[in-house]
Write a protein that holds these residues in place. Structure first.
Motif, PDB file in Angstrom:
ATOM      1  N   HIS A 114       0.138   2.786   6.266  1.00 47.45           N
ATOM      2  CA  HIS A 114       1.501   2.563   5.797  1.00 47.45           C
ATOM      3  C   HIS A 114       1.761   3.336   4.489  1.00 47.45           C
ATOM      4  CE1 HIS A 114       4.992  -0.334   5.042  1.00 47.45           C
ATOM      5  NE2 HIS A 114       4.883   0.307   3.899  1.00 47.45           N
ATOM      6  N   GLU A 115       0.848   3.168   3.540  1.00 48.47           N
ATOM      7  CA  GLU A 115       1.043   3.826   2.247  1.00 48.47           C
ATOM      8  C   GLU A 115       0.938   5.343   2.373  1.00 48.47           C
ATOM      9  OE1 GLU A 115       2.293   2.069  -0.131  1.00 48.47           O
ATOM     10  OE2 GLU A 115       1.973   0.239   1.028  1.00 48.47           O
ATOM     11  N   HIS A 118       4.324   6.686   2.916  1.00 48.91           N
ATOM     12  CA  HIS A 118       5.092   6.795   1.665  1.00 48.91           C
ATOM     13  C   HIS A 118       4.679   8.057   0.903  1.00 48.91           C
ATOM     14  CE1 HIS A 118       7.323   3.153   1.980  1.00 48.91           C
ATOM     15  NE2 HIS A 118       6.261   2.370   2.000  1.00 48.91           N
ATOM     16  N   GLU A 155      10.612   2.230   4.914  1.00 50.80           N
ATOM     17  CA  GLU A 155       9.723   1.075   5.045  1.00 50.80           C
ATOM     18  C   GLU A 155       9.458   0.753   6.525  1.00 50.80           C
ATOM     19  OE1 GLU A 155       8.170  -0.007   2.666  1.00 50.80           O
ATOM     20  OE2 GLU A 155       7.334  -1.839   3.509  1.00 50.80           O
ATOM     21  N   HIS A 193       4.935  -6.060   0.545  1.00 56.80           N
ATOM     22  CA  HIS A 193       4.443  -4.791   0.060  1.00 56.80           C
ATOM     23  C   HIS A 193       5.411  -4.283  -0.994  1.00 56.80           C
ATOM     24  CE1 HIS A 193       4.795  -0.470   0.263  1.00 56.80           C
ATOM     25  NE2 HIS A 193       5.993  -0.691   0.746  1.00 56.80           N
TER      26      HIS A 193
HETATM   27 ZN    ZN Z   1       6.124   0.445   2.328  1.00 63.66          ZN
END
Ligand code: ZN
Length: 197
Positions: A114-115, A118, A155, A193
């Motif tokens: 997930h990160e 980003h 997100e 998060h």
């Molecule tokens: Zn996120």
């Protein structure tokens, strides 16, 4: 666990819609538009090719207290991973009988995947591609279109990517919602998060 049974019956796109609806700038927006954006962001994230992460991973405690699971910061490129929240999420998977969706250790793996999204969206060209896919036109200049930022879409894309990359049966959004429900004092913004600072 009536509440989490209800959560499991909610589909992943609907969780995306709820995330958008709870995000500032989307108050009063048409539900169908939010559903469209949630769907586009989910497909975008699922199809996004993984990029190697250059971020340093730092394990921390105190995530539950601040409602944080993981967080990416760009200067320097760092992923903060909150081990207490990861452990709580793993326990929730067992408590709810969701192990077939989230194999052992997948919370950590999903958080890192997930990160990494980003990080990729912060540095690369994927951010513009996501904007264009969402098609939120804020200005037309002749044949040129200027696409606006859709808060929350990144997100949703990051969660969808984590689901695909880690081979999960459900989006981590379900787990995020379960964490928010379990932490009853967190009545708003069910985001386990943190946003990039
Ligand atoms: Zn996120």
């Amino acid at each position: 666990m009536t509440t989490t049974v209800g959560l499991a019956a909610t589909d992943d796109i609907e969780f995306g819609v709820r995330l958008l609806a709870a995000t500032p700038t989307h108050e009063g927006r048409d539900r169908e538009l939010l559903r469209h954006w949630a769907t586009v962001a989910t497909e975008f994230g699922a199809r996004l090719a993984p990029a190697p992460s250059r971020a340093r991973v730092v394990e921390r405690d105190g995530g539950l207290e601040h409602g944080l699971l993981a967080r990416y910061t760009s200067r320097p490129a760092t992923v903060e991973l909150y081990t207490d929240t990861v452990a709580r999420a793993e326990a929730l998977v067992d408590e709810n009988g969701w192990r077939h969706w989230y194999p052992a250790g997948s919370v950590r793996a999903a958080a890192l995947a997930h990160e990494a999204v980003h990080e990729q969206l912060h540095h690369g060209t994927a951010k513009a591609a996501l904007k264009e896919a969402l098609g939120h036109v804020v200005l037309r200049l002749g044949r040129r279109r200027l696409y606006g930022h859709v808060a929350g879409a990144e997100e949703i894309a990051a969660h969808a990517h984590a689901r695909t990359a880690c081979g999960l049966g459900r989006s981590p959004l379900l787990l995020t919602a379960a964490l928010a429900t379990a932490g009853a004092h967190h009545t708003t913004a069910p985001h386990a998060h943190g946003r990039e600072k």
